[in-house]
Design a protein around this motif. Structure first.
Motif, PDB file in Angstrom:
ATOM      1  N   UNK A  60       2.757 -11.274  -9.288  1.00  0.00           N
ATOM      2  CA  UNK A  60       1.500 -10.562  -9.514  1.00  0.00           C
ATOM      3  C   UNK A  60       1.522  -9.187  -8.859  1.00  0.00           C
ATOM      4  N   UNK A  61       1.034  -8.202  -9.613  1.00  0.00           N
ATOM      5  CA  UNK A  61       0.829  -6.857  -9.076  1.00  0.00           C
ATOM      6  C   UNK A  61      -0.634  -6.668  -8.686  1.00  0.00           C
ATOM      7  N   UNK A 386      11.413   5.706   1.562  1.00  0.00           N
ATOM      8  CA  UNK A 386      10.473   5.347   0.503  1.00  0.00           C
ATOM      9  C   UNK A 386      10.313   3.840   0.442  1.00  0.00           C
ATOM     10  N   UNK A 387       9.123   3.404   0.136  1.00  0.00           N
ATOM     11  CA  UNK A 387       8.868   1.979  -0.036  1.00  0.00           C
ATOM     12  C   UNK A 387       8.533   1.285   1.260  1.00  0.00           C
ATOM     13  N   UNK A 388       8.845  -0.007   1.314  1.00  0.00           N
ATOM     14  CA  UNK A 388       8.387  -0.830   2.423  1.00  0.00           C
ATOM     15  C   UNK A 388       9.044  -0.484   3.753  1.00  0.00           C
ATOM     16  N   UNK A 393       2.964  -1.861   1.949  1.00  0.00           N
ATOM     17  CA  UNK A 393       3.082  -3.290   1.682  1.00  0.00           C
ATOM     18  C   UNK A 393       2.668  -3.554   0.245  1.00  0.00           C
ATOM     19  N   UNK A 394       3.508  -4.269  -0.487  1.00  0.00           N
ATOM     20  CA  UNK A 394       3.149  -4.640  -1.851  1.00  0.00           C
ATOM     21  C   UNK A 394       4.028  -3.958  -2.889  1.00  0.00           C
ATOM     22  N   UNK A 441       1.666   0.570  14.813  1.00  0.00           N
ATOM     23  CA  UNK A 441       1.715   0.778  13.367  1.00  0.00           C
ATOM     24  C   UNK A 441       2.087  -0.511  12.649  1.00  0.00           C
ATOM     25  N   UNK A 442       1.327  -0.818  11.594  1.00  0.00           N
ATOM     26  CA  UNK A 442       1.572  -2.014  10.799  1.00  0.00           C
ATOM     27  C   UNK A 442       1.568  -1.657   9.320  1.00  0.00           C
ATOM     28  N   UNK A 443       2.357  -2.372   8.519  1.00  0.00           N
ATOM     29  CA  UNK A 443       2.338  -2.151   7.070  1.00  0.00           C
ATOM     30  C   UNK A 443       0.958  -2.449   6.502  1.00  0.00           C
TER      31      UNK A 443
END
Length: 485
Positions: A60-61, A386-388, A393-394, A441-443
């Protein structure tokens, strides 16, 4: 095509959502890209195929409505030509108010688009240290190898942070006991299966009305309201496995007492609150799951005409609904324990598990301290994240971070002033999160808190009206920004 022998303007490391999106956007802007992907030579424990953009957790997105921050982000990505959103729309499967995909067809579509692009050369090998070539985008995602993570940590002089995401099991549809379950989305959005008319729910202290100590309530992520909207809007995409009180309590005990895969001695487990393993939630208190993924609110069992004590929901994994995911039941239980415990779920007593739950590490940097305005490491000019690995997150957020990183890098390479997306947009909100200093810092998924608030002239609006107004403003500002670019 042999990427190692091809000249390039940019190297992208990692063939996940962020890496593929970044490579595609750079190539569309006329730049030659070498995309380095370690599969098929090596896979992480969470990966099962050699395709790029493999979705290893849910299919799921998440929510599609524009009153939902991630729904707005998806619409923005569509408008600016995102590869990931184009492929997701082409391979979508029913999921109520969410956008979900057939994960195999999605990965095939992404891989095909990358390999067919004339300005992208794909090189298949593992990267164990930050490449010497510049510029380079590191988009190795939550499964960054120990060697590359150590290289990155040494280069920036800061401790990289790690926690664990857990993957939910998948069961075969034909192994579900359909006489014990029913299809319905929450709050009657989809109705009972086969059109059966359900009676009014029994009002005998359902879980959401029973008092629970604070420590027993699931700690919601920042976008809990948005995820709740995703789950509650829809047709009949969800299958409900109902529990009575005794079954629920026995299930919770089994989760708590089950044998788990232990972390290695040198690894510190830091879970993301929005993706907690089910046994971790269960250990927080007997009613935690009943207030979380097993809440029965808005559901009526057509066989009894009553609201069950608790439910475990299943969501289809593919367009043909041949397999179902246990929604919210990511786990780190040992495989044998998963078979024992999950077969306690009504309707899954004889379930055939096509994929067991597992855990995987998520590595990310302290983005506010380390990244500059072009998502570039201040300590290593020319190295972009780039990205996670940067701390989003996600799935959608990862693709969005890849898009934004590529766009900003292309502007740099053309010696243009940086023109990031407006802070009033969800794409701009990605950068807002990456630059927002926190004690630790957290995602994070995209939330309305990452998007600039409305002008006070709008007056005081109710939540949904406020979000809809913010979405309307975001799309207006995005279109103007994109047209000027």
């Amino acid at each position: 095509m042999n990427g190692a022998e091809s000249p390039c303007d940019v190297v992208v490391v990692g063939g996940g959502l962020a890496g593929c999106e970044a490579a595609y956007q750079l190539a569309e802007r006329g730049l030659r890209v070498r995309l380095v992907e370690m599969k098929p030579h090596k896979r992480t424990p969470a990966q099962t195929s050699d395709r790029m953009a493999e979705l290893v957790c849910s299919n799921s997105l998440r929510g599609a409505a524009l009153s939902n921050a991630v729904g707005l982000l998806k619409e923005e990505l569509r408008r600016v030509g995102s590869l990931a959103l184009r492929c997701a729309d082409e391979t979508s499967v029913p999921a109520g108010g969410a956008l979900a995909v057939d994960r195999e067809r999605f990965a095939e579509a992404m891989t095909r688009a990358i390999e067919a692009h004339p300005r992208i050369a794909v090189e298949r090998r593992e990267v164990t240290e930050i490449p010497a070539e510049r510029p380079v985008i590191l988009a190795t995602g939550p499964l960054t190898s120990d060697a590359l993570a150590a290289s990155l940590a040494a280069a920036v002089g800061a401790e990289h942070l790690a926690y664990y995401d857990a993957i939910a099991p998948i069961v075969s549809a034909d192994s579900i006991d359909w006489s014990r379950v029913w299809k319905q989305s929450r709050y009657g959005k989809g109705g009972a299966v086969r059109g059966e008319r359900a009676a009014a729910p029994e009002r005998s202290a359902p879980p959401e009305e029973r008092a629970a100590p604070p420590e027993e309530r699931a700690a919601p992520p920042e976008d809990a309201a948005e995820r709740r909207d995703d789950a509650e809007a829809g047709d009949e995409a969800y299958v409900n496995c109902p529990f009575d009180e005794a079954q629920y309590k026995a299930f919770v005990r089994a989760l708590v007492e089950s044998e788990k895969v232990e972390a290695r001695d040198f690894e510190e487990v830091r879970y993301f609150e929005g993706c907690l393993p089910c046994e971790v939630m269960a250990a927080r208190g007997e009613q935690t799951l009943a207030f979380g993924p097993m809440k029965p609110v808005g559901l009526t069992d057509p066989r009894t005409g009553r609201r069950p004590y608790a439910v475990l929901q299943l969501r289809p994994e593919d367009e043909a609904a041949t397999a179902y995911n246990l929604v919210g039941f990511q786990t780190r239980m040992k495989y044998a324990e998963q078979l024992r415990v999950f077969r306690m779920v009504p309707g899954l007593e004889e379930a055939d598990f096509l994929r067991m739950g597992s855990v995987h590490r998520n590595t990310f940097v302290d983005a506010p301290a380390l990244l500059g305005p072009a998502m570039e490491l201040r300590a290593l000019p020319g190295v972009h994240l780039a990205g996670q690995i940067a701390g989003v997150e996600g799935y959608v957020e990862s693709a969005a971070a890849g898009f934004v990183c590529a766009m900003l890098l292309a502007q740099q390479l053309r010696n243009e002033p940086l023109r990031p997306p407006p802070p009033t947009t969800a794409l701009g909100g990605i950068l807002t999160h990456l630059g927002r200093k926190q004690p630790r810092y957290q995602p994070s998924n995209i939330t309305w808190a990452h998007i600039a608030p409305l002008d006070p002239a709008h007056g005081k609006l109710r939540k949904r009206a406020r979000y809809e107004a913010m979405a309307e403003r975001a799309l207006r500002d995005l279109d103007a920004w994109w047209a000027a670019g």
